[in-house]
Design a protein around this motif. Sequence first.
Motif, PDB file in Angstrom:
ATOM      1  N   VAL A 107       0.845  -1.194   0.000  1.00 17.25           N
ATOM      2  CA  VAL A 107       0.000   0.000   0.000  1.00 17.25           C
ATOM      3  C   VAL A 107       0.886   1.251   0.000  1.00 17.25           C
ATOM      4  O   VAL A 107       0.647   2.205  -0.730  1.00 17.25           O
ATOM      5  CB  VAL A 107      -0.951  -0.014   1.224  1.00 17.25           C
ATOM      6  N   ALA A 108       1.951   1.213   0.814  1.00 18.85           N
ATOM      7  CA  ALA A 108       2.880   2.350   0.803  1.00 18.85           C
ATOM      8  C   ALA A 108       4.111   1.969  -0.027  1.00 18.85           C
ATOM      9  O   ALA A 108       4.291   0.807  -0.368  1.00 18.85           O
ATOM     10  CB  ALA A 108       3.303   2.664   2.224  1.00 18.85           C
ATOM     11  N   GLY A 109       4.933   2.928  -0.364  1.00 19.41           N
ATOM     12  CA  GLY A 109       6.223   2.595  -0.989  1.00 19.41           C
ATOM     13  C   GLY A 109       6.348   3.060  -2.417  1.00 19.41           C
ATOM     14  O   GLY A 109       7.364   2.828  -3.056  1.00 19.41           O
ATOM     15  N   GLY A 110       5.329   3.758  -2.912  1.00 17.89           N
ATOM     16  CA  GLY A 110       5.473   4.419  -4.206  1.00 17.89           C
ATOM     17  C   GLY A 110       5.285   3.532  -5.419  1.00 17.89           C
ATOM     18  O   GLY A 110       5.569   3.947  -6.524  1.00 17.89           O
ATOM     19  N   TYR A 111       4.828   2.277  -5.217  1.00 19.93           N
ATOM     20  CA  TYR A 111       4.575   1.428  -6.382  1.00 19.93           C
ATOM     21  C   TYR A 111       3.100   1.484  -6.757  1.00 19.93           C
ATOM     22  O   TYR A 111       2.239   1.210  -5.929  1.00 19.93           O
ATOM     23  CB  TYR A 111       4.939  -0.031  -6.086  1.00 19.93           C
ATOM     24  N   ARG A 112       2.828   1.836  -7.992  1.00 23.74           N
ATOM     25  CA  ARG A 112       1.454   1.764  -8.488  1.00 23.74           C
ATOM     26  C   ARG A 112       1.038   0.293  -8.487  1.00 23.74           C
ATOM     27  O   ARG A 112      -0.023  -0.074  -8.052  1.00 23.74           O
ATOM     28  CB  ARG A 112       1.436   2.315  -9.908  1.00 23.74           C
ATOM     29  N   SER A 113       1.886  -0.545  -9.006  1.00 22.83           N
ATOM     30  CA  SER A 113       1.715  -2.002  -8.932  1.00 22.83           C
ATOM     31  C   SER A 113       3.076  -2.630  -9.193  1.00 22.83           C
ATOM     32  O   SER A 113       3.770  -2.249 -10.135  1.00 22.83           O
ATOM     33  CB  SER A 113       0.711  -2.480  -9.989  1.00 22.83           C
ATOM     34  N   LEU A 114       3.444  -3.611  -8.365  1.00 20.76           N
ATOM     35  CA  LEU A 114       4.740  -4.276  -8.561  1.00 20.76           C
ATOM     36  C   LEU A 114       4.796  -4.946  -9.918  1.00 20.76           C
ATOM     37  O   LEU A 114       5.819  -4.951 -10.597  1.00 20.76           O
ATOM     38  CB  LEU A 114       4.931  -5.365  -7.503  1.00 20.76           C
ATOM     39  N   ASN A 115       3.668  -5.551 -10.289  1.00 15.65           N
ATOM     40  CA  ASN A 115       3.638  -6.298 -11.546  1.00 15.65           C
ATOM     41  C   ASN A 115       3.782  -5.379 -12.745  1.00 15.65           C
ATOM     42  O   ASN A 115       4.511  -5.669 -13.680  1.00 15.65           O
ATOM     43  CB  ASN A 115       2.342  -7.102 -11.632  1.00 15.65           C
ATOM     44  N   VAL A 116       3.063  -4.244 -12.701  1.00 18.94           N
ATOM     45  CA  VAL A 116       3.149  -3.297 -13.808  1.00 18.94           C
ATOM     46  C   VAL A 116       4.576  -2.741 -13.880  1.00 18.94           C
ATOM     47  O   VAL A 116       5.171  -2.647 -14.959  1.00 18.94           O
ATOM     48  CB  VAL A 116       2.108  -2.159 -13.639  1.00 18.94           C
ATOM     49  N   THR A 117       5.165  -2.431 -12.717  1.00 22.79           N
ATOM     50  CA  THR A 117       6.533  -1.901 -12.689  1.00 22.79           C
ATOM     51  C   THR A 117       7.504  -2.899 -13.321  1.00 22.79           C
ATOM     52  O   THR A 117       8.355  -2.543 -14.138  1.00 22.79           O
ATOM     53  CB  THR A 117       6.969  -1.630 -11.225  1.00 22.79           C
ATOM     54  N   MET A 118       7.340  -4.164 -12.948  1.00 16.49           N
ATOM     55  CA  MET A 118       8.217  -5.208 -13.464  1.00 16.49           C
ATOM     56  C   MET A 118       8.100  -5.327 -14.988  1.00 16.49           C
ATOM     57  O   MET A 118       9.097  -5.425 -15.697  1.00 16.49           O
ATOM     58  CB  MET A 118       7.771  -6.521 -12.840  1.00 16.49           C
ATOM     59  N   ARG A 119       6.864  -5.301 -15.476  1.00 17.79           N
ATOM     60  CA  ARG A 119       6.652  -5.421 -16.924  1.00 17.79           C
ATOM     61  C   ARG A 119       7.297  -4.243 -17.640  1.00 17.79           C
ATOM     62  O   ARG A 119       7.884  -4.398 -18.705  1.00 17.79           O
ATOM     63  CB  ARG A 119       5.153  -5.427 -17.235  1.00 17.79           C
ATOM     64  N   GLN A 120       7.192  -3.044 -17.035  1.00 19.97           N
ATOM     65  CA  GLN A 120       7.763  -1.873 -17.693  1.00 19.97           C
ATOM     66  C   GLN A 120       9.290  -1.898 -17.631  1.00 19.97           C
ATOM     67  O   GLN A 120       9.951  -1.618 -18.621  1.00 19.97           O
ATOM     68  CB  GLN A 120       7.174  -0.587 -17.096  1.00 19.97           C
ATOM     69  N   MET A 121       9.857  -2.280 -16.462  1.00 17.50           N
ATOM     70  CA  MET A 121      11.318  -2.306 -16.342  1.00 17.50           C
ATOM     71  C   MET A 121      11.949  -3.301 -17.301  1.00 17.50           C
ATOM     72  O   MET A 121      13.034  -3.085 -17.839  1.00 17.50           O
ATOM     73  CB  MET A 121      11.727  -2.681 -14.904  1.00 17.50           C
ATOM     74  N   LEU A 122      11.279  -4.440 -17.497  1.00 20.13           N
ATOM     75  CA  LEU A 122      11.848  -5.497 -18.341  1.00 20.13           C
ATOM     76  C   LEU A 122      11.354  -5.423 -19.789  1.00 20.13           C
ATOM     77  O   LEU A 122      11.656  -6.284 -20.600  1.00 20.13           O
ATOM     78  CB  LEU A 122      11.495  -6.873 -17.748  1.00 20.13           C
ATOM     79  N   GLU A 123      10.578  -4.368 -20.071  1.00 16.89           N
ATOM     80  CA  GLU A 123       9.978  -4.193 -21.406  1.00 16.89           C
ATOM     81  C   GLU A 123       9.237  -5.439 -21.875  1.00 16.89           C
ATOM     82  O   GLU A 123       9.420  -5.906 -23.007  1.00 16.89           O
ATOM     83  CB  GLU A 123      11.032  -3.795 -22.425  1.00 16.89           C
ATOM     84  N   LEU A 124       8.441  -5.982 -20.991  1.00 16.13           N
ATOM     85  CA  LEU A 124       7.640  -7.162 -21.353  1.00 16.13           C
ATOM     86  C   LEU A 124       6.332  -6.625 -21.938  1.00 16.13           C
ATOM     87  O   LEU A 124       5.348  -6.457 -21.246  1.00 16.13           O
ATOM     88  CB  LEU A 124       7.390  -8.015 -20.110  1.00 16.13           C
ATOM     89  N   TYR A 125       6.361  -6.335 -23.217  1.00 17.95           N
ATOM     90  CA  TYR A 125       5.281  -5.537 -23.790  1.00 17.95           C
ATOM     91  C   TYR A 125       4.040  -6.337 -24.167  1.00 17.95           C
ATOM     92  O   TYR A 125       3.002  -5.768 -24.426  1.00 17.95           O
ATOM     93  CB  TYR A 125       5.787  -4.720 -24.981  1.00 17.95           C
ATOM     94  N   ALA A 126       4.147  -7.668 -24.218  1.00 19.15           N
ATOM     95  CA  ALA A 126       2.963  -8.458 -24.588  1.00 19.15           C
ATOM     96  C   ALA A 126       2.508  -9.319 -23.411  1.00 19.15           C
ATOM     97  O   ALA A 126       3.273 -10.132 -22.903  1.00 19.15           O
ATOM     98  CB  ALA A 126       3.274  -9.348 -25.782  1.00 19.15           C
ATOM     99  N   CYS A 127       1.278  -9.114 -22.998  1.00 20.44           N
ATOM    100  CA  CYS A 127       0.698 -10.003 -21.990  1.00 20.44           C
ATOM    101  C   CYS A 127      -0.093 -11.058 -22.759  1.00 20.44           C
ATOM    102  O   CYS A 127      -1.050 -10.738 -23.454  1.00 20.44           O
ATOM    103  CB  CYS A 127      -0.214  -9.207 -21.070  1.00 20.44           C
ATOM    104  N   VAL A 128       0.359 -12.290 -22.673  1.00 16.28           N
ATOM    105  CA  VAL A 128      -0.235 -13.349 -23.487  1.00 16.28           C
ATOM    106  C   VAL A 128      -1.063 -14.269 -22.594  1.00 16.28           C
ATOM    107  O   VAL A 128      -0.564 -14.783 -21.590  1.00 16.28           O
ATOM    108  CB  VAL A 128       0.870 -14.178 -24.194  1.00 16.28           C
TER     109      VAL A 128
END
Length: 438
Positions: A107-128
Amino acid sequence: MIEFDKLAPPEKGRKIEMEKGKLQVPDQPVIPFIEGDGIGPDIMNASQPVWNAAVEIAYGDKRKINWFEIYGGEKASEMYGEPLPQDTINAIEHYIVAIKGPLTTPVAGGYRSLNVTMRQMLELYACVRPVKYYRGVPSPVNNPEQMDMVIFRENTEDVYAGIEWEQGTEEVKKVIEFLNKKMGTDIAEDSGVGVKPMSIRGTKRLVRKAIKYAIDNERNSVTLVHKGNIMKFTEGAFRDWGYEVAVDEFRDHVITEDELWDQVKGPDGVTPTTKKGAFKHLRGGREPGNPGKRIVIKDRIADQMFQQVLTRTDEYDVVALPNLNGDYLSDACAAQIGGLGIAPGANIGDYIALFEPTHGSAPKYRGLDRVNPSSLILSGVMMLKYMGWVEAAELIEDALGKTIMDRKVTYDFARHLKGVEPIKTSEFGQEIIRRMKN
Ligand code: NAP
């Protein structure tokens, strides 16, 4: 050799490589995994023995996965003081194929969502997300077996880019003033404002992946789903750029729906149809230059697509969508085949693939050995297929289907089946292994 701050990779095994766009999988690959929060340990503990058993049954001593635990979420916070440590990102980038359980967004810590952050950091652009029905699973629709779709959802752009300004802040006042004064808009002063960027690059790489998948897996059609009738320069552009990729890059493999309709009349001699099988003579082959056997590229407006997946389910096959539409449609489709408990997924970029169940960490069920591990087990099946270990993948799919048919199911299915006592998460995994061995 890669160095980690707090991780020790397994001594045995080699990393999976990507060479000239092709995955090179050694017989003893190292595969990092994140256990996950909440129900993560319950489902990971049930799933890993299933994957290991399938590999052993299919390949004997020849092949083995060397699991490498890396950390995300609560376990990472305890170890590193943060939920998404650099070690974890580095490990996934290095080993390129990984699997994870669900993560609770702090809830705290500045992450909108850990999963979304991870996808963006790793450029995982396709959710299949493959959405396929297994016989015996309770479903709210009459013909769930008609659903056999693979959804490619764009993962990095659209309203999920996280560009928005809160109502009442100095920032939003500036944005509203600029738009109203310089761009001729009429935005109410008391608005919050979000931005919906959609780019040529972001769209084309997603649609390209969907079409390549359709070609490699001999699927019938790729449908571009958008809301271009209203949002012309974002959603409408998604459709136009999607057709551009299809025609510019895959001309010998595809035919657009319009082209098809020009060439062929439907069964009644007038109405064209793209019902699966109706144009059998036009599909199924990959011969370049043969206009008779191509993947049909079509598009549908998002709102009517929600109707179509219910009323004309079997007319849809591979589907490509922008981020928000994709989010909604994939859960709606999952409901038709029995819900999130059995819906697998993967986030894939140019090189890296991270497999994960589609549901969250369901904290209220944590440690109860109660939830359905199928979504994670089937995410592992996707991973095995992605690695080319198809025999092991098929063993699991087959045994999972049999387990459900034998009414050995967890609470989420049992509550819809008369007279069926639910089994535990761990028992479900063991039942699958038993059926693989027999
Ligand atoms: P959720 O964890 O997906 O759970 C919602 C409901 O879905 C559960 O209460 C349960 O329904 C059902 N469910 C989920 N997984 C199931 C399983 N394996 N077997 C059977 N039923 C299952 O959604 P949430 O409660 O909204 O989110 C909890 C946390 O997960 C949040 O912190 C969220 O940010 C995070 N999250 C993570 C991911 C991810 O890691 N990719 C995805 C989504 C959410 P019943 O109560 O009806 O039994």
